[in-house]
Design a protein around this motif. Structure first.
Motif, PDB file in Angstrom:
ATOM      1  N   GLU A 229      40.115  24.594 -65.939  1.00 38.56           N
ATOM      2  CA  GLU A 229      39.130  25.447 -66.596  1.00 38.56           C
ATOM      3  C   GLU A 229      38.409  26.346 -65.588  1.00 38.56           C
ATOM      4  O   GLU A 229      37.960  25.887 -64.535  1.00 38.56           O
ATOM      5  N   ASN A 230      38.259  27.629 -65.962  1.00 37.56           N
ATOM      6  CA  ASN A 230      37.565  28.563 -65.083  1.00 37.56           C
ATOM      7  C   ASN A 230      36.123  28.157 -64.783  1.00 37.56           C
ATOM      8  O   ASN A 230      35.672  28.326 -63.640  1.00 37.56           O
ATOM      9  N   PRO A 231      35.335  27.646 -65.752  1.00 39.65           N
ATOM     10  CA  PRO A 231      33.971  27.223 -65.411  1.00 39.65           C
ATOM     11  C   PRO A 231      33.930  26.164 -64.309  1.00 39.65           C
ATOM     12  O   PRO A 231      33.003  26.147 -63.492  1.00 39.65           O
ATOM     13  N   THR A 232      34.937  25.300 -64.262  1.00 37.04           N
ATOM     14  CA  THR A 232      34.999  24.296 -63.199  1.00 37.04           C
ATOM     15  C   THR A 232      35.256  24.962 -61.852  1.00 37.04           C
ATOM     16  O   THR A 232      34.643  24.596 -60.832  1.00 37.04           O
ATOM     17  N   LEU A 233      36.136  25.952 -61.824  1.00 41.44           N
ATOM     18  CA  LEU A 233      36.398  26.674 -60.581  1.00 41.44           C
ATOM     19  C   LEU A 233      35.139  27.378 -60.090  1.00 41.44           C
ATOM     20  O   LEU A 233      34.828  27.358 -58.890  1.00 41.44           O
ATOM     21  N   VAL A 234      34.405  28.005 -60.999  1.00 41.51           N
ATOM     22  CA  VAL A 234      33.159  28.685 -60.626  1.00 41.51           C
ATOM     23  C   VAL A 234      32.155  27.685 -60.057  1.00 41.51           C
ATOM     24  O   VAL A 234      31.472  27.951 -59.058  1.00 41.51           O
ATOM     25  N   ALA A 235      32.055  26.509 -60.678  1.00 45.51           N
ATOM     26  CA  ALA A 235      31.124  25.484 -60.195  1.00 45.51           C
ATOM     27  C   ALA A 235      31.488  25.022 -58.796  1.00 45.51           C
ATOM     28  O   ALA A 235      30.611  24.765 -57.955  1.00 45.51           O
ATOM     29  N   LEU A 236      32.772  24.916 -58.505  1.00 48.03           N
ATOM     30  CA  LEU A 236      33.218  24.510 -57.172  1.00 48.03           C
ATOM     31  C   LEU A 236      32.867  25.574 -56.135  1.00 48.03           C
ATOM     32  O   LEU A 236      32.468  25.250 -55.012  1.00 48.03           O
ATOM     33  N   VAL A 237      33.005  26.843 -56.511  1.00 54.23           N
ATOM     34  CA  VAL A 237      32.600  27.933 -55.611  1.00 54.23           C
ATOM     35  C   VAL A 237      31.093  27.893 -55.384  1.00 54.23           C
ATOM     36  O   VAL A 237      30.606  28.031 -54.249  1.00 54.23           O
ATOM     37  N   ALA A 238      30.322  27.699 -56.447  1.00 56.45           N
ATOM     38  CA  ALA A 238      28.862  27.654 -56.337  1.00 56.45           C
ATOM     39  C   ALA A 238      28.409  26.534 -55.415  1.00 56.45           C
ATOM     40  O   ALA A 238      27.371  26.638 -54.738  1.00 56.45           O
ATOM     41  N   ALA A 239      29.183  25.456 -55.349  1.00 62.76           N
ATOM     42  CA  ALA A 239      28.855  24.336 -54.468  1.00 62.76           C
ATOM     43  C   ALA A 239      29.296  24.583 -53.031  1.00 62.76           C
ATOM     44  O   ALA A 239      29.117  23.714 -52.175  1.00 62.76           O
ATOM     45  N   GLY A 240      29.882  25.752 -52.757  1.00 65.25           N
ATOM     46  CA  GLY A 240      30.298  26.095 -51.403  1.00 65.25           C
ATOM     47  C   GLY A 240      31.593  25.469 -50.965  1.00 65.25           C
ATOM     48  O   GLY A 240      31.866  25.364 -49.763  1.00 65.25           O
ATOM     49  N   LEU A 241      32.433  25.065 -51.917  1.00 64.86           N
ATOM     50  CA  LEU A 241      33.640  24.306 -51.588  1.00 64.86           C
ATOM     51  C   LEU A 241      34.888  25.164 -51.444  1.00 64.86           C
ATOM     52  O   LEU A 241      35.971  24.643 -51.218  1.00 64.86           O
ATOM     53  N   GLY A 242      34.764  26.470 -51.586  1.00 63.61           N
ATOM     54  CA  GLY A 242      35.915  27.349 -51.462  1.00 63.61           C
ATOM     55  C   GLY A 242      35.664  28.663 -52.162  1.00 63.61           C
ATOM     56  O   GLY A 242      34.569  28.920 -52.686  1.00 63.61           O
ATOM     57  N   ILE A 243      36.687  29.517 -52.166  1.00 65.23           N
ATOM     58  CA  ILE A 243      36.627  30.783 -52.890  1.00 65.23           C
ATOM     59  C   ILE A 243      37.729  30.772 -53.936  1.00 65.23           C
ATOM     60  O   ILE A 243      38.665  29.978 -53.880  1.00 65.23           O
ATOM     61  N   CYS A 244      37.621  31.657 -54.927  1.00 69.30           N
ATOM     62  CA  CYS A 244      38.649  31.693 -55.970  1.00 69.30           C
ATOM     63  C   CYS A 244      38.793  33.095 -56.521  1.00 69.30           C
ATOM     64  O   CYS A 244      37.948  33.975 -56.300  1.00 69.30           O
ATOM     65  N   LEU A 245      39.884  33.293 -57.235  1.00 68.30           N
ATOM     66  CA  LEU A 245      40.178  34.549 -57.916  1.00 68.30           C
ATOM     67  C   LEU A 245      40.228  34.260 -59.405  1.00 68.30           C
ATOM     68  O   LEU A 245      41.025  33.426 -59.846  1.00 68.30           O
ATOM     69  N   ILE A 246      39.367  34.943 -60.196  1.00 65.86           N
ATOM     70  CA  ILE A 246      39.258  34.647 -61.623  1.00 65.86           C
ATOM     71  C   ILE A 246      39.196  35.949 -62.423  1.00 65.86           C
ATOM     72  O   ILE A 246      38.466  36.877 -62.052  1.00 65.86           O
ATOM     73  N   PRO A 247      39.920  36.037 -63.548  1.00 65.01           N
ATOM     74  CA  PRO A 247      39.783  37.190 -64.444  1.00 65.01           C
ATOM     75  C   PRO A 247      38.372  37.259 -65.026  1.00 65.01           C
ATOM     76  O   PRO A 247      37.688  36.247 -65.181  1.00 65.01           O
ATOM     77  N   ARG A 248      37.935  38.454 -65.374  1.00 69.48           N
ATOM     78  CA  ARG A 248      36.587  38.645 -65.897  1.00 69.48           C
ATOM     79  C   ARG A 248      36.454  38.199 -67.350  1.00 69.48           C
ATOM     80  O   ARG A 248      35.391  37.753 -67.765  1.00 69.48           O
ATOM     81  N   LEU A 249      37.505  38.336 -68.141  1.00 68.79           N
ATOM     82  CA  LEU A 249      37.405  38.036 -69.563  1.00 68.79           C
ATOM     83  C   LEU A 249      37.043  36.580 -69.788  1.00 68.79           C
ATOM     84  O   LEU A 249      37.714  35.673 -69.298  1.00 68.79           O
ATOM     85  N   GLY A 250      35.981  36.342 -70.545  1.00 65.05           N
ATOM     86  CA  GLY A 250      35.593  34.996 -70.904  1.00 65.05           C
ATOM     87  C   GLY A 250      34.994  34.188 -69.781  1.00 65.05           C
ATOM     88  O   GLY A 250      34.760  32.991 -69.934  1.00 65.05           O
TER      89      GLY A 250
END
Length: 313
Positions: A229-250
């Motif tokens: 899930e994209n929200p999980t990826l965003v949460a991991l980035v917010a915690a400083g655990l890495g970077i990610c590439l995510i589409p804007r839609l949704g």
């Protein structure tokens, strides 16, 4: 004479793979579907379903009947579409499959708009993985689907399925606020070496795109965390655990600890609406495609006409 509703039940089991899934798609109980098929077996004097582990499998005779049912249901679909076309208004049930970010970021407004403007249209949404929904349209499991493709995975359509472009969804780089990329206007792919990534699991298009793109730029990606899930990826980035590439839609609003950076050149996935050729004359199809395009966010909306009433790809 063979009963069409009983053939429809058998056809649904063939398409959906089980009595329970067929019942859900038809809006019946599993018991009702089983009873329809049992009556069809008595009428034909033939065994149609056999136990296969916890599920069932179709006998050769059943597969022959399914082929006939597909032809009959196709005739019925064309007849219903022609009647709807003569009335000139979208009506009846329209089932739509969409992948997660489209189901979250696009379809709610589209369905609400259709419900207000066309009360005789009963549009229903199911969230489905994009690699499954093309086949679901082709088999008649759903009337329409919203899918996407990338440059490394172009969309291939089976015979009898048509498409229209909805829009282009840009993907951006998400990094923690304290990351060196956070203050830059854009980052080139050649600059991504040595980064720790959070990404979707192998087998997903986003994962394959990232691996291929970074390797082409001379980097071996280090995937440290994986999530569907994209929200999980965003949460991991917010915690400083890495970077990610995510589409804007949704994607939704970004938390305070995450910065969005443009990747140059910007990755893009294209969204399409799919439907069966034999149902293309339905005003419900044309109006839904038009509404999807109208609600597409941003200036990238193609604004191309709806199917049949104008042109489709």
């Amino acid at each position: 004479m063979l009963d069409l509703q009983r053939l429809r039940a058998l056809h649904a089991v063939s398409v959906h793979g089980s009595v329970g899934a067929a019942a859900s798609a038809l809006g019946f109980t599993p018991s009702a579907v089983s009873q329809q098929i049992a009556k069809l077996e008595r009428e034909t004097g033939t065994v149609l379903l056999e136990r296969a582990g916890r599920g069932v499998s179709l006998t050769p005779e059943a597969r022959q009947l399914v082929a006939v049912a597909d032809e009959l249901l196709g005739i019925m679909e064309r007849a219903e579409g022609e009647l709807e076309q003569r009335r000139g208004k979208p009506a009846g049930r329209l089932t739509i499959a969409a992948f997660a970010s489209a189901a979250r970021g696009l379809l709610p407004e589209v369905l609400a708009d259709l419900a207000v403007r066309h009360p005789a249209l009963d549009a229903r949404l199911s969230e489905v993985d994009p690699h499954l929904s093309v086949g679901m349209v082709a088999k008649g499991a759903v009337d329409m689907s919203v899918v996407h493709d990338w440059d490394i995975a172009p969309l291939l359509l089976p015979p009898g399925v048509e498409r229209a472009v909805i829009g282009d969804d840009q993907c951006t780089l998400l990094v923690p606020r304290g990351h060196p990329f956070a203050g830059r206007e854009a980052v080139r792919r050649e600059d991504l070496g040595g980064e720790r990534w959070v990404c979707q699991p192998p087998g997903r298009v986003c994962h394959e795109w990232l691996m291929r793109t970074l390797r082409t730029a001379g980097h071996e990606p280090e995937i440290v965390h994986q999530a569907d899930e994209n929200p999980t990826l965003v949460a991991l980035v917010a915690a400083g655990l890495g970077i990610c590439l995510i589409p804007r839609l949704g994607r939704g609003p970004l938390p305070a600890g995450v910065a969005e950076v443009v990747l140059d050149p910007t990755p893009v996935r294209r969204l399409y609406a799919l439907w069966r050729t034999r149902a293309a004359q339905r005003p419900a199809i044309a109006e839904t495609v038009r509404t999807l395009q109208e609600h597409w966010p941003g200036a990238s909306r193609p604004g191309q006409p709806a199917p049949r009433l104008a042109g489709a790809e």
